[in-house]
Design a protein around this motif. Structure first.
Motif, PDB file in Angstrom:
ATOM      1  N   PRO A  36       0.824  -1.211   0.000  1.00 37.01           N
ATOM      2  CA  PRO A  36       0.000   0.000   0.000  1.00 37.01           C
ATOM      3  C   PRO A  36       0.857   1.259   0.000  1.00 37.01           C
ATOM      4  O   PRO A  36       1.907   1.303   0.629  1.00 37.01           O
ATOM      5  N   ARG A  37       0.350   2.278  -0.708  1.00 33.76           N
ATOM      6  CA  ARG A  37       1.065   3.544  -0.734  1.00 33.76           C
ATOM      7  C   ARG A  37       0.081   4.671  -1.025  1.00 33.76           C
ATOM      8  O   ARG A  37      -0.926   4.480  -1.704  1.00 33.76           O
ATOM      9  N   SER A  38       0.389   5.833  -0.485  1.00 34.41           N
ATOM     10  CA  SER A  38      -0.408   7.037  -0.724  1.00 34.41           C
ATOM     11  C   SER A  38       0.519   8.233  -0.650  1.00 34.41           C
ATOM     12  O   SER A  38       1.617   8.154  -0.091  1.00 34.41           O
ATOM     13  N   THR A  39       0.082   9.352  -1.218  1.00 36.26           N
ATOM     14  CA  THR A  39       0.955  10.516  -1.278  1.00 36.26           C
ATOM     15  C   THR A  39       0.129  11.791  -1.323  1.00 36.26           C
ATOM     16  O   THR A  39      -1.097  11.762  -1.292  1.00 36.26           O
ATOM     17  N   GLY A  40       0.819  12.930  -1.401  1.00 38.66           N
ATOM     18  CA  GLY A  40       0.138  14.219  -1.427  1.00 38.66           C
ATOM     19  C   GLY A  40       1.109  15.345  -1.705  1.00 38.66           C
ATOM     20  O   GLY A  40       2.240  15.131  -2.184  1.00 38.66           O
ATOM     21  N   ARG A  41       0.686  16.557  -1.370  1.00 42.50           N
ATOM     22  CA  ARG A  41       1.503  17.745  -1.634  1.00 42.50           C
ATOM     23  C   ARG A  41       2.797  17.759  -0.830  1.00 42.50           C
ATOM     24  O   ARG A  41       3.710  18.535  -1.155  1.00 42.50           O
ATOM     25  N   GLU A  42       2.867  16.970   0.224  1.00 41.54           N
ATOM     26  CA  GLU A  42       4.097  16.951   1.017  1.00 41.54           C
ATOM     27  C   GLU A  42       5.274  16.400   0.217  1.00 41.54           C
ATOM     28  O   GLU A  42       6.429  16.670   0.532  1.00 41.54           O
ATOM     29  N   LEU A  43       4.998  15.646  -0.861  1.00 40.24           N
ATOM     30  CA  LEU A  43       6.064  15.133  -1.721  1.00 40.24           C
ATOM     31  C   LEU A  43       6.070  15.818  -3.076  1.00 40.24           C
ATOM     32  O   LEU A  43       7.108  16.316  -3.522  1.00 40.24           O
ATOM     33  N   PHE A  44       4.932  15.862  -3.744  1.00 47.69           N
ATOM     34  CA  PHE A  44       4.875  16.387  -5.107  1.00 47.69           C
ATOM     35  C   PHE A  44       4.379  17.833  -5.096  1.00 47.69           C
ATOM     36  O   PHE A  44       3.199  18.095  -4.884  1.00 47.69           O
ATOM     37  N   HIS A  45       5.304  18.752  -5.323  1.00 47.90           N
ATOM     38  CA  HIS A  45       4.994  20.180  -5.306  1.00 47.90           C
ATOM     39  C   HIS A  45       5.976  20.893  -6.234  1.00 47.90           C
ATOM     40  O   HIS A  45       6.875  20.251  -6.824  1.00 47.90           O
ATOM     41  N   LEU A  46       5.820  22.204  -6.358  1.00 48.95           N
ATOM     42  CA  LEU A  46       6.648  22.956  -7.307  1.00 48.95           C
ATOM     43  C   LEU A  46       8.143  22.852  -7.001  1.00 48.95           C
ATOM     44  O   LEU A  46       8.952  22.674  -7.933  1.00 48.95           O
ATOM     45  N   PRO A  47       8.587  22.946  -5.731  1.00 49.77           N
ATOM     46  CA  PRO A  47      10.024  22.766  -5.471  1.00 49.77           C
ATOM     47  C   PRO A  47      10.537  21.382  -5.880  1.00 49.77           C
ATOM     48  O   PRO A  47      11.681  21.251  -6.325  1.00 49.77           O
ATOM     49  N   TRP A  48       9.693  20.345  -5.732  1.00 48.38           N
ATOM     50  CA  TRP A  48      10.105  19.004  -6.187  1.00 48.38           C
ATOM     51  C   TRP A  48      10.355  19.016  -7.687  1.00 48.38           C
ATOM     52  O   TRP A  48      11.364  18.477  -8.167  1.00 48.38           O
ATOM     53  N   LEU A  49       9.443  19.642  -8.426  1.00 52.87           N
ATOM     54  CA  LEU A  49       9.624  19.738  -9.876  1.00 52.87           C
ATOM     55  C   LEU A  49      10.874  20.539 -10.205  1.00 52.87           C
ATOM     56  O   LEU A  49      11.666  20.142 -11.071  1.00 52.87           O
ATOM     57  N   ALA A  50      11.058  21.655  -9.510  1.00 49.91           N
ATOM     58  CA  ALA A  50      12.193  22.544  -9.808  1.00 49.91           C
ATOM     59  C   ALA A  50      13.527  21.824  -9.643  1.00 49.91           C
ATOM     60  O   ALA A  50      14.481  22.098 -10.383  1.00 49.91           O
ATOM     61  N   ARG A  51      13.609  20.907  -8.690  1.00 52.04           N
ATOM     62  CA  ARG A  51      14.864  20.177  -8.466  1.00 52.04           C
ATOM     63  C   ARG A  51      15.247  19.308  -9.660  1.00 52.04           C
ATOM     64  O   ARG A  51      16.413  18.941  -9.821  1.00 52.04           O
ATOM     65  N   HIS A  52      14.271  18.975 -10.498  1.00 53.02           N
ATOM     66  CA  HIS A  52      14.544  18.118 -11.646  1.00 53.02           C
ATOM     67  C   HIS A  52      14.725  18.891 -12.955  1.00 53.02           C
ATOM     68  O   HIS A  52      15.013  18.290 -13.992  1.00 53.02           O
ATOM     69  N   LEU A  53      14.539  20.213 -12.893  1.00 56.61           N
ATOM     70  CA  LEU A  53      14.661  21.020 -14.108  1.00 56.61           C
ATOM     71  C   LEU A  53      16.092  21.498 -14.298  1.00 56.61           C
ATOM     72  O   LEU A  53      16.769  21.864 -13.336  1.00 56.61           O
ATOM     73  N   SER A  54      16.530  21.524 -15.537  1.00 57.27           N
ATOM     74  CA  SER A  54      17.867  22.044 -15.845  1.00 57.27           C
ATOM     75  C   SER A  54      17.851  23.557 -15.991  1.00 57.27           C
ATOM     76  O   SER A  54      18.883  24.213 -15.901  1.00 57.27           O
ATOM     77  N   GLY A  55      16.679  24.113 -16.270  1.00 52.16           N
ATOM     78  CA  GLY A  55      16.563  25.541 -16.523  1.00 52.16           C
ATOM     79  C   GLY A  55      16.552  25.886 -17.995  1.00 52.16           C
ATOM     80  O   GLY A  55      16.306  27.032 -18.373  1.00 52.16           O
ATOM     81  N   GLU A  56      16.809  24.891 -18.829  1.00 54.51           N
ATOM     82  CA  GLU A  56      16.843  25.111 -20.269  1.00 54.51           C
ATOM     83  C   GLU A  56      15.544  24.719 -20.962  1.00 54.51           C
ATOM     84  O   GLU A  56      15.374  24.944 -22.163  1.00 54.51           O
ATOM     85  N   GLU A  57      14.630  24.107 -20.230  1.00 53.41           N
ATOM     86  CA  GLU A  57      13.402  23.595 -20.834  1.00 53.41           C
ATOM     87  C   GLU A  57      12.450  24.720 -21.210  1.00 53.41           C
ATOM     88  O   GLU A  57      12.382  25.754 -20.541  1.00 53.41           O
ATOM     89  N   LYS A  58      11.688  24.516 -22.267  1.00 55.95           N
ATOM     90  CA  LYS A  58      10.593  25.409 -22.604  1.00 55.95           C
ATOM     91  C   LYS A  58       9.404  25.106 -21.691  1.00 55.95           C
ATOM     92  O   LYS A  58       9.120  23.939 -21.399  1.00 55.95           O
TER      93      LYS A  58
END
Length: 374
Positions: A245-267
């Motif tokens: 079983p697993r569940s999740t929410g905003r405590e994991l998936f949020h804008l800072p989480w996304l930002a950590r995976h961006l290089s800054g070059e993406e459109k």
């Protein structure tokens, strides 16, 4: 359990924070749940921002919590009282309100070494006072206390609503987050879990680059290109590879989480397309984990059911699925979750368990929720 039909109102405010849904539902022991009427109220921008600030906040004052809770409760009462007026019903005509509240943080495995917890902002005593109705609330923590994830809870309602036919179904809820329920004639208990983000990242990225709150029909995402390197980085998140079983929410998936995976070059538009692909890929991965290559009917519910681009991506990932909606059962796609909390309230007042240990991992069936008199 009584055979006579009873009327309940289910209230749901999901992680998208777009408003409160109120569903008037007729329930009995010998017939399928029946949706009678619905009403939705939009989340005022100031309240939405206050709730977003509280979500996974490292610090918050009691005054902040109380102010947001009172505004949220007033909005709930508005939804209930309007629905009652529209249906020419008195508070006494309703057996109870089932109130989910607003999830502020969900950490069923703890956070930074803490005990497990889940927090829904709600004030059922105040809601009973404002509506004159009995209220059932605080559904999640009883499952958590029994060692469960406290989510998703809707699969038990999915079983009550969809199990009557002789076909294999996956019920997919595309709200802020996505969860799946596997209803098979060959298994004794439904299976299911959260697969990951659905609209939560799509919405926040869209809002960062547009004035609107969401990408209507996925048009912006459809015009972008998938960044496969970014997608691979996003899918490397350990959550996607955890067994249920697993569940999740905003405590994991949020804008800072996304930002950590961006290089800054993406459109920006390509990021939106990649987030849509992330949702489709993680949903398909979860479904395949459950059922393998078996043909099945995919019943899509939640706000994401209106996102044509996302549905097309899902169809591409799941070629053996027949896509459907809950309308065939008399339930528009947007009203499954609110209906579930009406059903949960019914189960509580009849002292019946309503969690599914096969889904949440709890030690056993439990009667969920507390009762608050008007």
């Amino acid at each position: 359990m009584q055979n006579a039909s009873e009327r309940y109102i289910g209230l749901m405010s999901g992680t998208s924070l777009d408003g409160i849904d109120a569903a008037l539902v007729e329930l009995s022991s010998n017939t399928a749940p029946r949706l009678i009427a619905t009403h939705a109220v939009a989340m005022p921008p100031l309240l939405r921002q206050a709730l977003l600030t509280l979500c996974h906040a490292e610090q918050a004052s009691f005054a902040q919590l109380a102010t947001a809770e009172e505004a949220f409760c007033q909005l709930q009462a508005e939804a209930v009282n309007t629905l009652l007026r529209q249906q020419t019903l008195a508070p006494g005509d309703i057996r109870a309100i089932g109130s989910h509240g607003q999830t502020i943080e969900h950490a069923p495995n703890g956070y930074n070494g803490s005990p497990a917890y889940t927090l829904q902002l709600d004030n059922p005593s105040r809601l009973a006072e404002l509506t004159g109705c009995r209220v059932v609330a605080d559904f999640r923590r009883r499952d958590l206390a029994a060692g469960g994830q406290a989510a998703p809870l809707a699969p038990a309602f999915h079983q009550a609503l969809f199990q009557a036919n002789n076909q294999d179904h996956v019920i997919l809820n595309l709200g802020g987050f996505a969860n799946i329920t596997w209803l098979s004639q060959g298994t004794a208990s439904p299976l299911g879990f959260d697969t990951g983000p659905a609209n939560v990242l799509l919405d926040v990225w869209y809002q960062r680059h547009h004035n609107g709150t969401f990408d209507g029909n996925g048009r912006w995402a459809a015009g972008g290109r998938i960044d496969h390197a970014l997608l691979e980085r996003l899918l490397s998140e350990p959550f996607f590879h955890q067994p249920p079983p697993r569940s999740t929410g905003r405590e994991l998936f949020h804008l800072p989480w996304l930002a950590r995976h961006l290089s800054g070059e993406e459109k920006a538009q390509d990021v939106q397309a990649t987030l849509a692909e992330l949702t489709a890929a993680s949903v398909a991965q979860g479904i395949t984990q459950l059922i393998g290559e078996t043909p099945f009917t995919l019943v899509i519910a939640g706000g994401g059911a209106h996102n044509g681009d996302l549905c097309q991506r899902l169809a591409r990932y799941l070629p053996k699925a027949t896509l459907s909606t809950p309308d065939a059962w008399g339930w528009p796609a947007d009203w499954i979750e609110a209906g579930a909390f009406a059903w949960l309230a019914y189960r509580r007042l009849h002292n019946l368990p309503s969690n599914l240990p096969s889904v949440t991992g709890a030690a056993g069936p439990r009667v969920l929720g507390g009762v608050y008199a008007p």
